[in-house]
Design a protein around this motif. Structure first.
Motif, mmCIF file in Angstrom:
data_model
loop_
_atom_site.group_PDB
_atom_site.id
_atom_site.type_symbol
_atom_site.label_atom_id
_atom_site.label_comp_id
_atom_site.label_asym_id
_atom_site.label_seq_id
_atom_site.Cartn_x
_atom_site.Cartn_y
_atom_site.Cartn_z
ATOM 1 N N HIS A 139 26.209 39.437 84.671
ATOM 2 C CA HIS A 139 25.819 39.981 83.523
ATOM 3 C C HIS A 139 24.281 39.372 83.448
ATOM 4 O O HIS A 139 23.559 39.957 82.406
ATOM 5 N N ALA A 140 23.949 38.206 83.850
ATOM 6 C CA ALA A 140 22.683 37.548 83.631
ATOM 7 C C ALA A 140 21.590 38.659 84.328
ATOM 8 O O ALA A 140 20.526 38.535 84.247
ATOM 9 N N ASN A 141 22.201 38.722 85.839
ATOM 10 C CA ASN A 141 21.262 39.292 86.587
ATOM 11 C C ASN A 141 21.182 40.938 86.382
ATOM 12 O O ASN A 141 20.506 41.604 86.830
ATOM 13 N N LYS A 142 22.198 41.414 85.641
ATOM 14 C CA LYS A 142 22.211 42.832 85.628
ATOM 15 C C LYS A 142 20.982 43.341 84.839
ATOM 16 O O LYS A 142 20.854 42.848 83.607
ATOM 17 N N SER A 143 20.221 44.179 85.105
ATOM 18 C CA SER A 143 19.102 44.625 84.080
ATOM 19 C C SER A 143 19.717 45.630 83.306
ATOM 20 O O SER A 143 20.417 46.336 83.596
ATOM 21 N N ASP A 184 15.205 28.319 81.355
ATOM 22 C CA ASP A 184 15.210 29.570 81.886
ATOM 23 C C ASP A 184 15.464 30.529 80.830
ATOM 24 O O ASP A 184 16.024 30.192 79.438
ATOM 25 N N TYR A 185 15.154 31.666 80.616
ATOM 26 C CA TYR A 185 15.183 32.728 79.600
ATOM 27 C C TYR A 185 15.917 33.657 79.851
ATOM 28 O O TYR A 185 15.707 34.257 81.048
ATOM 29 N N SER A 186 17.054 34.146 79.215
ATOM 30 C CA SER A 186 17.879 35.471 79.346
ATOM 31 C C SER A 186 17.435 36.600 78.618
ATOM 32 O O SER A 186 16.245 36.416 77.694
ATOM 33 N N ALA A 187 17.851 37.606 78.799
ATOM 34 C CA ALA A 187 17.407 38.790 77.856
ATOM 35 C C ALA A 187 17.706 38.887 76.647
ATOM 36 O O ALA A 187 16.780 38.848 75.627
ATOM 37 N N GLN A 188 18.774 37.839 76.142
ATOM 38 C CA GLN A 188 19.249 37.931 74.831
ATOM 39 C C GLN A 188 18.237 36.753 73.906
ATOM 40 O O GLN A 188 17.984 36.994 72.900
#
Length: 295
Positions: A139-143, A184-188
């Motif tokens: 889920h972290a790598n899924k765009s 690091d930064y996630s999309a959320q």
């Protein structure tokens, strides 16, 4: 030893309770028959014949004597009771040993079952942990849906259209980058940071080896402008935020903060001197007389 001899057996008679019931005549008869059999004259080749015959006579004398026979009976009874007790104790001891062995087997079986259950539990827990890590990484790598698809949806363009986002839409997009190796930064996380400036339509992570980057789509151009140059993220790993396309002035520009001339109190040193000279030159052109009065 004499106390270990069963005199009834020596005479060929039954011992125990049956021997107690025998009469004196029956004992004498049994002795005479046994004496004819064991007499040394009948056994000239047997070196033990005299001793055996003497033992037979002794047993007969004990059984003939009432007091000696009674004592012998008591001795047999005590020995019998002792044997019974020993037999009972042996039986009890055997049962105890059997019970102990059974408990030991049960304990070992329980320990084996417990160890097996613990091992199985640890194996399942480890597999579950690995599966959770895999799902999180996926889920972290899924765009999230691409920016192009988002723009198509907003503009009502069909899925088969190859038209990219317009210039106006690009003004709402921000390029965000940060250094890898730190926080690091996630999309959320990026969405939470940029929502302080306005509604965030989309966040697309573009992962690289040395640098992390993302494309943030704001709902309005004003929100994108507000976030540009002011968003720093976490102190340990600040963000670099630049517009995807600088804003272009339209025929109906949105209300912006008015540009006011620099005030005199903001000018110091050489800047203030240049400003004063410029004002004096303008006054000299417009009204020389006024300039003379000032001097």
């Amino acid at each position: 030893m004499d106390e270990d001899i069963d005199h009834y057996v020596i005479l060929g008679l039954p011992s125990g309770e049956e021997g107690f019931k025998l009469s004196e005549k029956e004992i004498t008869k049994a002795y005479r028959l046994k004496a004819l059999e064991l007499h040394p004259d009948k056994r000239p080749d047997d070196p033990n014949a005299p001793a055996n015959f003497q033992k037979l006579q002794t047993s007969y004398q004990v059984l003939k004597d009432e007091k000696a026979r009674k004592l012998f009976h008591d001795l047999l009874r005590v020995k019998q009771q002792k044997l019974q007790r020993q037999s009972q104790q042996d039986s009890k001891r055997r049962r105890m040993m059997s019970d102990l062995e059974e408990r030991e087997r049960s304990a070992f079986a329980a320990n084996d079952a417990s160890a097996k259950a613990t091992s199985e539990e640890e194996s399942i827990a480890r597999k579950l942990k690995e599966e959770i890590s895999r799902i999180r990484a996926m889920h972290a790598n899924k765009s999230t849906p691409t920016v192009t698809a988002t723009m198509k949806k907003q503009n009502g363009v069909g899925e088969t259209s190859n038209t990219g986002p317009s210039a106006a839409e690009k003004e709402k997009m921000l390029k965000v980058s940060w250094e890898k190796g730190g926080l690091d930064y996630s999309a959320q996380r990026l969405r939470e940071l940029f929502e302080t400036f306005g509604e965030v339509k989309d966040v697309v992570i573009r992962s690289q080896k040395k640098k992390g980057s993302a494309l943030v789509v704001m709902a309005t151009k004003e929100a994108a402008m507000a976030a540009t140059g002011t968003m720093c993220g976490d102190i340990s790993n600040p963000l670099l935020v630049v517009p995807l396309q600088p804003a272009v002035a339209t025929s109906f520009p949105m209300a912006r903060e008015p540009v006011v001339p620099q005030r005199n109190e903001e000018l110091v040193g050489a800047g203030y001197q240049a400003f004063e000279d410029s004002v004096l030159q303008k006054l000299q052109k417009v009204c020389p007389a006024l300039l003379l009065s000032i001097h």
